[in-house]
Write an enzyme that holds these catalytic residues in place. Structure first.
Site, PDB file in Angstrom:
ATOM      1  N   TRP A 355       0.836  -1.210   0.000  1.00 55.56           N
ATOM      2  CA  TRP A 355       0.000   0.000   0.000  1.00 55.56           C
ATOM      3  C   TRP A 355       0.866   1.253   0.000  1.00 55.56           C
ATOM      4  CZ3 TRP A 355      -2.116   2.531   4.959  1.00 55.56           C
ATOM      5  CH2 TRP A 355      -1.225   2.389   6.029  1.00 55.56           C
ATOM      6  N   ASP A 356       2.153   1.076   0.261  1.00 56.29           N
ATOM      7  CA  ASP A 356       3.094   2.189   0.225  1.00 56.29           C
ATOM      8  C   ASP A 356       2.905   2.998  -1.066  1.00 56.29           C
ATOM      9  OD1 ASP A 356       3.953   0.057   1.885  1.00 56.29           O
ATOM     10  OD2 ASP A 356       5.992   0.822   1.938  1.00 56.29           O
ATOM     11  N   GLU A 498       0.868  -2.922  12.575  1.00 58.00           N
ATOM     12  CA  GLU A 498       1.158  -4.358  12.483  1.00 58.00           C
ATOM     13  C   GLU A 498       1.562  -4.979  13.819  1.00 58.00           C
ATOM     14  OE1 GLU A 498       3.895  -4.763   9.215  1.00 58.00           O
ATOM     15  OE2 GLU A 498       2.273  -4.565   7.737  1.00 58.00           O
ATOM     16  N   LYS A 610       2.867   0.276  16.192  1.00 62.22           N
ATOM     17  CA  LYS A 610       4.058   0.353  15.347  1.00 62.22           C
ATOM     18  C   LYS A 610       4.072   1.665  14.564  1.00 62.22           C
ATOM     19  CE  LYS A 610       6.216  -2.273  11.553  1.00 62.22           C
ATOM     20  NZ  LYS A 610       6.039  -3.411  10.629  1.00 62.22           N
TER      21      LYS A 610
HETATM   22  C1  BGC Z   1       4.928  -1.554   7.499  1.00 64.64           C
HETATM   23  C2  BGC Z   1       3.892  -1.598   6.391  1.00 64.64           C
HETATM   24  C3  BGC Z   1       4.575  -1.330   5.072  1.00 64.64           C
HETATM   25  C4  BGC Z   1       5.730  -2.280   4.848  1.00 64.64           C
HETATM   26  C5  BGC Z   1       6.514  -1.974   3.588  1.00 64.64           C
HETATM   27  C6  BGC Z   1       6.029  -2.546   7.181  1.00 64.64           C
HETATM   28  O1  BGC Z   1       7.019  -2.467   8.157  1.00 64.64           O
HETATM   29  O2  BGC Z   1       4.344  -1.859   8.742  1.00 64.64           O
HETATM   30  O3  BGC Z   1       2.886  -0.628   6.640  1.00 64.64           O
HETATM   31  O4  BGC Z   1       3.656  -1.447   4.037  1.00 64.64           O
HETATM   32  O5  BGC Z   1       6.618  -2.198   5.935  1.00 64.64           O
HETATM   33  O6  BGC Z   1       7.089  -0.707   3.664  1.00 64.64           O
END
Ligand code: BGC
Length: 776
Positions: A355-356, A498, A610
């Site tokens: 989703w980034d 997360e 987080k």
């Molecule tokens: C984050 C996610 C992100 C992913 C890739 C993870 O550490 O919690 O939100 O999409 O990294 O950057």
């Protein structure tokens, strides 16, 4: 260490400089100073080898799965940058002899990486070495490099071994079978290789040109061939004060290149055309090829340039750094490819898209190069079949997008096992691929954001409606009826935070799913009115009659709202969890330090986040929440947020701007910019942080300038940091390019087009054509 103020005059705030070589900190320079063009990314490992070095060369979209136990990843291609240099019998290495001076510099303006070293060998002889390297922005297949060596004390035998080396791996996983190695006309070196599972052919070519004091010279030459290796060794005798230069021009082509998409591919033909290209291009020499690329960079900067007048020049540099990386990470040439969470600068996250892209990076493109935004959304459209399979496999309907995406047909590619669990000693299970489901509505949101800001109806007709309808259908089938409460819930998910797994009714997930279904209903009704034929065609494909019925479930959906204290529960249990003193972790110098003391299950039982979760909701659906509710929740949750994801600080900065807290917004912007540029020497080892770099642009344009698209209208509500006296940036709105200048005295908006522009400036409607100026 990195230094940011070496640039003078024309180069002021354009240079990122590494001031010394430290074998323990190679990852930092390799990633931060990496070069590329979106087709390929070349990590900036030094030419000579060191233990701890990570030499990476990735070509976007060439994913390969090492074996059935692993997920697909971008394979590390055969390398062309490695040089083994021997000076009067001593191998050049900064770990030996004495380094008299050292400086390595990435020029963000023209994309060149240079390194200047004065080195004294263990026998006491001194040499000046100048290395240069670029990845061409004008010919996407091309890499140029050069090294000039000047003996300072006496005559020297300069010996250089170079070529193509296919022995590199992805942390031990070898993704290629060896093809053919060949040296044509004792000059042009070629290697072919093929990925083991996806069967993507790579053709790599390289050629060397030698010069002594600027004039062509023939070295004593030996041709070499070994296992997965082909090259040359050249030796030249150089007098003191003379300088020998080795220029190396290389290219790479793969069978995944767009030109071969419609068939007509043969390896033989690709080998031939790649070699012909190299022969022609290399005749121009490093300098001219570099100039062509630098001109392409000049054009690129004229598209994206943001100018800031700040008491700290670093701010300008940090913004340029973000834009530079946004350019080189994005495969803008091919709509079958997405952006990796580490761009093309490291093995981290395996080149996968999250989703980034839609939430943190796409806005940069929507507002400064909408064509590229469209291409990125087309990539998601092409991923629909994979998303439909994922829905089916999980017992749902419609399209359930993969949490991590790679090649368009791959579907879900999130790895299942992660880091060590410090309590059990086992690998921690990664649940995101199974239950981090908000990605589906994030993509629908991005489609809406794009079309509302660009007015690109053709995109909607061809791709957008289908994405929005089928994602809404997924959500309708995903809802669970709660008999006791008499409403629909979404249970068992991971939200953006997360650190909380298997939660029920994550506020972000529920609200965004609701938004997705609401959007589908609105668009359905719009099509009924305006494009019944299109609706009919889509209905035949997606069974929209029953889908439309199912979307109505949204009326009975639980949407977490503020409790008596004004707090929106992040999920059903968050607010009942234990609170601990997070001070030591908030002051951490390395992210995720909480896991030195607890495992993920334990963290899951405490009020620890987080990253931005509800704050993301406030940013994306800002009209749905009252300002005082946003503020109260910010204060409550920020205290419990460790910003252990690089996606967190920028969102907080934007909200701080919205609250009018300029010092806080600026402080968070600076901290976000330091995720890659800051003093922590290991934060970028696995690659730069793509979303954080998109977030830097968001902090500036959506935060400080207050640009938003709300109810289909453009909003501008500037709140510049106190240390900034002006901010100037380009902005596309409804296909028209605006140039916006914000100063302490007022705002100037200029438009290239004749049409009237309408926007809300700090809440006041203004309409103008060509030019609008207001004083404060
Ligand atoms: C984050 C996610 C992100 C992913 C890739 C993870 O550490 O919690 O939100 O999409 O990294 O950057």
């Amino acid at each position: 260490m990195l230094n940011y103020d070496a640039g003078q005059g024309e180069w002021s705030n354009w240079l990122v400089t590494e001031t010394g070589f430290d074998p323990a900190h190679q990852g930092k320079g390799e990633a931060v100073l990496s070069i590329g063009n979106g087709y390929m990314g070349l990590r900036s490992a030094t030419d000579e080898n060191y233990v701890g070095q990570v030499r990476n060369w990735f070509v976007a979209g060439t994913f390969n799965k090492f074996d059935e136990h692993e997920v697909t990843e971008l394979p590390n291609a055969a390398d062309v940058t490695e040089l083994s240099i021997t000076l009067n019998g001593e191998t050049f290495s900064l770990e030996k002899g004495r380094t008299i001076s050292y400086s390595r510099q990435l020029n963000l303006k023209n994309g060149e990486l240079t390194r200047n070293v004065v080195w004294q060998s263990p026998t006491g002889e001194s040499f000046e070495l100048q290395f240069r390297r670029f990845v061409s922005l004008s010919n996407r297949h091309l890499v140029g490099s050069s090294v000039s060596i000047k003996p300072l004390d006496g005559q020297a035998r300069v010996h250089i071994a170079s070529g193509i080396n296919g022995q590199w791996t992805n942390s031990g996983a070898q993704h290629f079978t060896e093809g053919e190695k060949r040296i044509f006309e004792k000059t042009y070196i070629q290697m072919t290789s093929t990925t083991t599972q996806s069967v993507v052919d790579f053709v790599t070519n390289t050629v060397h040109h030698w010069q002594l004091n600027g004039a062509k010279v023939e070295p004593e030459l030996r041709q070499t061939m070994g296992r997965r290796k082909v090259g040359i060794e050249g030796t030249v005798t150089v007098e003191a004060g003379q300088s020998v230069t080795l220029e190396k021009i290389s290219n790479v082509h793969t069978s995944r290149d767009l030109v071969y998409n419609n068939g007509g591919y043969s390896l033989e033909q690709m080998r031939e055309s790649a070699l012909t290209e190299l022969k022609q291009e290399s005749q121009k020499g490093y300098d001219q090829l570099f100039r062509e690329s630098a001109n392409a960079w000049a054009d690129t900067w004229s598209t994206y340039n943001i100018e800031v007048d700040s008491t700290s020049g670093y701010d300008q540099l940090a913004i340029r750094f973000a834009i530079y990386h946004l350019v080189i990470m994005t495969p803008a040439h091919d709509n079958r490819m997405g952006i990796g969470a580490k761009g093309l600068s490291g093995e981290g996250y395996k080149g996968h898209s999250f989703w980034d892209t839609e939430i943190f990076i796409l806005p940069f493109f929507i507002y400064s190069n909408p064509k590229i935004a469209r291409s990125l959304l087309e990539y998601r459209y092409q991923g629909l079949d994979g998303a439909r399979s994922k829905a089916k496999e999980n017992g749902f309907e419609g399209a359930m997008y993969p949490w991590e995406a790679a090649w368009i047909e791959d579907g879900e590619v999130t790895p299942v096992w992660g880091d060590v669990d410090i309590v059990t000693g086992e690998q921690t299970k990664i649940w995101s691929g199974f239950i981090e489901q908000h990605i589906t509505s994030d993509i629908a949101y991005a489609v809406w954001h794009y079309v509302q800001s660009t007015g690109d109806e053709a995109f909607m007709d061809q791709y957008g409606y289908e994405i929005i309808f089928d994602t809404a259908t997924f959500w309708a089938s995903r809802l669970e009826w709660d008999e006791n409460k008499g409403r629909y819930h979404i249970n068992e998910v991971v939200g953006p935070d997360e650190y909380k797994e298997h939660v029920d009714n994550n506020a972000f997930t529920n609200h965004m799913a609701h938004f997705n279904m609401e959007l589908a209903i609105q668009y359905y009704e719009k099509l009924q009115q305006e494009k019944p034929e299109l609706l009919k065609a889509l209905s035949a494909k997606l069974d929209l009659t029953s889908a439309r019925e199912a979307w109505n479930k949204l009326d009975q959906m639980y949407l977490p709202g503020p409790n008596e204290q004004g707090l929106i529960p992040q999920d059903d249990t968050y607010l009942q969890k234990k609170v601990i003193d997070l001070t030591p972790y908030k002051n951490q110098t390395k992210v995720a330090s909480i896991f030195n003391d607890y495992n993920l299950d334990q963290v899951g039982e405490m009020q620890i986040s987080k990253q931005a979760d509800i704050m993301m909701l406030f940013f994306l659906l800002e009209n749905k929440f009252e300002p005082d509710i946003k503020r109260a929740n910010y204060d409550y949750y920020e205290e419990k947020t460790l910003h252990d994801s690089s996606l967190s600080l920028s969102t907080h900065s934007i909200l701080a701007s919205d609250f009018g807290n300029r010092p806080l917004a600026y402080d968070l912007f600076r901290r976000a910019s330091e995720i890659d540029l800051g003093p922590h020497m290991h934060s970028s080892d696995a690659g730069i942080h793509s979303a954080s770099l998109g977030g830097i642009w968001e902090c500036v344009v959506m935060g400080f300038a207050g640009v938003r698209m709300l109810d289909g209208q453009l909003h501008l509500d500037p709140k510049l940091p106190e240390s900034w006296s002006s901010l100037k940036f380009p902005l596309y709105w409804q296909n028209q390019l605006l140039h916006i200048t914000i100063t302490a005295e007022g705002i100037l908006i200029e438009s290239d087009a004749e049409e009237e522009i309408s926007l809300l400036l700090s809440g006041q409607q203004v309409t103008f054509s060509k030019r609008f100026q207001t004083l404060v």
